[in-house]
Scaffold this motif. Structure first.
Motif, short mmCIF file in Angstrom:
data_model
loop_
_atom_site.label_atom_id
_atom_site.label_comp_id
_atom_site.label_asym_id
_atom_site.label_seq_id
_atom_site.Cartn_x
_atom_site.Cartn_y
_atom_site.Cartn_z
N PRO A 136 0.83 -1.21 0.00
CA PRO A 136 0.00 0.00 0.00
C PRO A 136 0.86 1.25 0.00
O PRO A 136 1.89 1.31 0.67
N GLY A 137 0.43 2.24 -0.77
CA GLY A 137 1.15 3.50 -0.81
C GLY A 137 2.31 3.54 -1.78
O GLY A 137 2.99 4.55 -1.90
N LYS A 138 2.56 2.44 -2.49
CA LYS A 138 3.67 2.36 -3.44
C LYS A 138 3.14 2.08 -4.84
O LYS A 138 2.21 1.29 -5.01
N ILE A 139 3.75 2.71 -5.83
CA ILE A 139 3.50 2.32 -7.22
C ILE A 139 4.36 1.10 -7.47
O ILE A 139 5.55 1.08 -7.14
N VAL A 140 3.75 0.05 -8.02
CA VAL A 140 4.45 -1.21 -8.20
C VAL A 140 4.27 -1.71 -9.63
O VAL A 140 3.16 -1.68 -10.17
N VAL A 141 5.36 -2.19 -10.21
CA VAL A 141 5.32 -2.90 -11.48
C VAL A 141 5.52 -4.37 -11.13
O VAL A 141 6.53 -4.75 -10.54
N VAL A 142 4.51 -5.18 -11.45
CA VAL A 142 4.55 -6.62 -11.17
C VAL A 142 4.67 -7.34 -12.50
O VAL A 142 3.83 -7.15 -13.39
N ASP A 143 5.70 -8.16 -12.62
CA ASP A 143 5.93 -8.87 -13.87
C ASP A 143 5.96 -10.38 -13.64
O ASP A 143 6.67 -10.85 -12.75
N PHE A 144 5.20 -11.11 -14.42
CA PHE A 144 5.17 -12.57 -14.37
C PHE A 144 6.07 -13.12 -15.47
O PHE A 144 5.96 -12.70 -16.63
N PHE A 145 6.93 -14.07 -15.09
CA PHE A 145 7.87 -14.64 -16.05
C PHE A 145 8.13 -16.10 -15.67
O PHE A 145 7.70 -16.58 -14.63
N ALA A 146 8.88 -16.79 -16.53
CA ALA A 146 9.38 -18.14 -16.24
C ALA A 146 10.73 -18.28 -16.92
O ALA A 146 10.98 -17.65 -17.96
N THR A 147 11.58 -19.09 -16.36
CA THR A 147 12.93 -19.27 -16.92
C THR A 147 12.88 -19.89 -18.31
O THR A 147 13.76 -19.66 -19.12
N TRP A 148 11.86 -20.67 -18.60
CA TRP A 148 11.74 -21.35 -19.89
C TRP A 148 11.09 -20.48 -20.96
O TRP A 148 11.01 -20.85 -22.12
N CYS A 149 10.65 -19.29 -20.59
CA CYS A 149 9.92 -18.37 -21.49
C CYS A 149 10.91 -17.54 -22.29
O CYS A 149 11.58 -16.67 -21.74
N GLU A 150 11.01 -17.80 -23.58
CA GLU A 150 11.96 -17.07 -24.43
C GLU A 150 11.65 -15.57 -24.50
O GLU A 150 12.57 -14.76 -24.37
N PRO A 151 10.39 -15.14 -24.69
CA PRO A 151 10.13 -13.70 -24.70
C PRO A 151 10.51 -13.03 -23.37
O PRO A 151 10.87 -11.84 -23.35
N CYS A 152 10.45 -13.78 -22.27
CA CYS A 152 10.84 -13.22 -20.96
C CYS A 152 12.31 -12.84 -20.96
O CYS A 152 12.71 -11.87 -20.31
N ARG A 153 13.13 -13.59 -21.68
CA ARG A 153 14.57 -13.29 -21.76
C ARG A 153 14.81 -11.95 -22.44
O ARG A 153 15.81 -11.28 -22.16
N ASP A 154 13.92 -11.56 -23.34
CA ASP A 154 14.04 -10.26 -24.00
C ASP A 154 13.44 -9.14 -23.15
O ASP A 154 13.93 -8.02 -23.15
N GLU A 155 12.38 -9.47 -22.43
CA GLU A 155 11.63 -8.48 -21.67
C GLU A 155 12.30 -8.10 -20.36
O GLU A 155 12.33 -6.93 -19.98
N LEU A 156 12.83 -9.06 -19.62
CA LEU A 156 13.38 -8.80 -18.29
C LEU A 156 14.52 -7.78 -18.27
O LEU A 156 14.55 -6.91 -17.39
N PRO A 157 15.45 -7.80 -19.23
CA PRO A 157 16.49 -6.75 -19.23
C PRO A 157 15.89 -5.35 -19.43
O PRO A 157 16.40 -4.36 -18.90
N ILE A 158 14.82 -5.26 -20.18
CA ILE A 158 14.15 -3.97 -20.37
C ILE A 158 13.57 -3.50 -19.04
O ILE A 158 13.71 -2.33 -18.67
N LEU A 159 12.95 -4.41 -18.31
CA LEU A 159 12.42 -4.04 -16.99
C LEU A 159 13.54 -3.61 -16.05
O LEU A 159 13.37 -2.69 -15.25
N GLU A 160 14.70 -4.25 -16.15
CA GLU A 160 15.84 -3.85 -15.32
C GLU A 160 16.25 -2.42 -15.65
O GLU A 160 16.56 -1.63 -14.76
#
Length: 162
Positions: free
Chosen positions: A36-60
């Motif tokens: 509560p009181g915080k803006i939060v970005v919540v991201d769902f991923f899996a290690t086997w998910c190829e698009p996640c490998r592209d997306e996670l560095p962007i989130l970083e």
């Protein structure tokens, strides 16, 4: 038809409250996904998910840019006895700095109505879902950065003295 109706009723959409939930972190401690009181970005991923490998560095990169005012949380959908070790190796390889929580029974994934990985939620300081990005593709970085900036501006207006 009844199953479809049930899914539509329980799926969290833009404007809904993000459901209060605690998930285990890498050490097994229970952590609130959205504080509560915080803006939060919540991201769902899996290690086997190829698009996640592209997306996670962007989130970083977005975490480096907005992390002083926005909390970033990644939620692993990995399962199995070795999930924590697999995710820890993956996080080190990908140089992830955001907290990683585990949704091994997929309860939060199912409660939200996530359809694909990765899926990203931008939640405002009142706990309301403001934006949802399903999947990964062109324009992801600009879109999520714009959503975060819009949510920050709205929060600044909300907190400004009237």
């Amino acid at each position: 038809m009844r199953v479809l109706v049930l899914l539509l009723v329980t799926r969290v959409i833009i404007g809904d409250a993000f459901p209060p939930r605690q998930l285990a972190d890498g050490d097994g401690a229970a952590v609130d996904v959205v504080a509560p009181g915080k803006i939060v970005v919540v991201d769902f991923f899996a290690t086997w998910c190829e698009p996640c490998r592209d997306e996670l560095p962007i989130l970083e990169g977005l975490r480096a840019r907005f992390g002083d005012r926005v909390t970033f949380v990644t939620v692993s959908e990995d399962t199995g006895a070795d999930a924590r070790d697999r995710v820890a190796r993956f996080a080190a390889e990908m140089r992830l700095g955001a907290p990683i929580l585990f949704d091994a029974d997929h309860a939060l994934y199912e409660r939200l109505g996530v359809r694909k990985l990765p899926t990203t939620y931008v939640v405002d300081a009142t706990g309301t879902v403001r934006h949802i990005n399903n999947g990964f593709g062109p324009g992801y970085r600009a879109r999520v950065a714009r959503w975060i900036a819009e949510t920050l501006r709205a929060e600044d207006r909300r907190r400004a003295p009237h």
